[in-house]
Design a protein around this motif. Structure first.
Motif, PDB file in Angstrom:
ATOM      1  N   LYS A 119       0.859  -1.280   0.026  1.00 54.28           N
ATOM      2  CA  LYS A 119      -0.003  -0.123  -0.060  1.00 54.28           C
ATOM      3  C   LYS A 119       0.870   1.340   0.156  1.00 54.28           C
ATOM      4  O   LYS A 119       2.009   1.426   0.856  1.00 54.28           O
ATOM      5  N   ASP A 120       0.515   2.378  -0.672  1.00 54.65           N
ATOM      6  CA  ASP A 120       1.151   3.717  -0.906  1.00 54.65           C
ATOM      7  C   ASP A 120       2.489   3.544  -1.767  1.00 54.65           C
ATOM      8  O   ASP A 120       3.253   4.554  -1.774  1.00 54.65           O
ATOM      9  N   GLN A 121       2.780   2.431  -2.241  1.00 53.07           N
ATOM     10  CA  GLN A 121       4.018   2.460  -3.263  1.00 53.07           C
ATOM     11  C   GLN A 121       3.663   3.016  -4.386  1.00 53.07           C
ATOM     12  O   GLN A 121       2.694   2.572  -5.106  1.00 53.07           O
ATOM     13  N   GLU A 122       4.630   3.760  -4.958  1.00 57.14           N
ATOM     14  CA  GLU A 122       4.441   4.301  -6.283  1.00 57.14           C
ATOM     15  C   GLU A 122       5.306   3.614  -7.150  1.00 57.14           C
ATOM     16  O   GLU A 122       6.294   3.085  -6.997  1.00 57.14           O
ATOM     17  N   GLY A 123       4.488   3.622  -8.456  1.00 59.33           N
ATOM     18  CA  GLY A 123       5.476   2.884  -9.611  1.00 59.33           C
ATOM     19  C   GLY A 123       4.939   3.067 -10.814  1.00 59.33           C
ATOM     20  O   GLY A 123       3.938   4.150 -10.979  1.00 59.33           O
ATOM     21  N   ILE A 124       5.828   2.654 -11.809  1.00 59.71           N
ATOM     22  CA  ILE A 124       5.291   3.116 -13.325  1.00 59.71           C
ATOM     23  C   ILE A 124       4.601   2.013 -13.962  1.00 59.71           C
ATOM     24  O   ILE A 124       5.163   0.590 -13.840  1.00 59.71           O
ATOM     25  N   ILE A 125       3.602   1.942 -14.464  1.00 59.80           N
ATOM     26  CA  ILE A 125       2.956   0.770 -15.275  1.00 59.80           C
ATOM     27  C   ILE A 125       3.613   0.543 -16.438  1.00 59.80           C
ATOM     28  O   ILE A 125       3.999   1.139 -17.259  1.00 59.80           O
TER      29      ILE A 125
END
Length: 157
Positions: free
Chosen positions: A124-130
């Motif tokens: 949860k709340d981890q940011e990434g690039i699709i």
């Protein structure tokens, strides 16, 4: 009777909804008001919340009559069958549209290259690039952890 999703030509949603209503078909095409700016003026316009889509409530055997309307392309399918939207989901959209506390509503698809924050679960709340989008999962490169993760999402498409 069930709610089905019609895919129609771009910028024909309002006209198709009006024509289908005249035919006696129950139609829902949620509209949002937005200010558009041209080089010489600003104008408030109503645009469909879901571009290229109109919801229709029909019996299974009456589904073919929508193709009498110019601009209707096809029904949206899910797992080889016409997609059916639950009455509660249509009502939820109606409630959001009428709620004064909802200031803005935007519908967006996931696309490779988009940034995403995982909404819940262990990451949860981890940011990434699709990197890749499937029918009910998204492959994301997590920037903070330096790894690739596949995330399953309910009702992605």
């Amino acid at each position: 009777m069930s709610w089905y999703v019609l895919y129609c030509r771009s910028r024909n949603e309002k006209k198709i909804a009006i024509t289908l209503e005249k035919m006696g078909i129950e139609v829902y095409c949620p509209m949002v008001s937005e200010v558009r700016q041209w080089s010489d003026r600003k104008k408030k316009v109503n645009t469909p919340l879901f571009t290229c889509y109109v919801f229709v409530k029909l019996k299974e055997k009456e589904r073919e009559q929508v193709f009498q309307v110019n601009g209707v392309v096809r029904y949206l399918f899910w797992l080889g069958k016409p997609a059916i939207v639950k009455e509660e989901e249509i009502q939820a959209i109606r409630n959001w549209m009428e709620d004064d506390n909802v200031l803005e509503m935007v519908v967006a698809d996931f696309s490779p290259g988009d940034r995403m924050t995982i909404p819940n679960g262990v990451l949860k709340d981890q940011e990434g690039i699709i990197k890749e989008v499937g029918q009910n999962k998204v492959r994301i490169v997590l920037l903070g952890l330096g790894c690739t993760v596949t995330v399953k999402i309910k009702n992605l498409v």
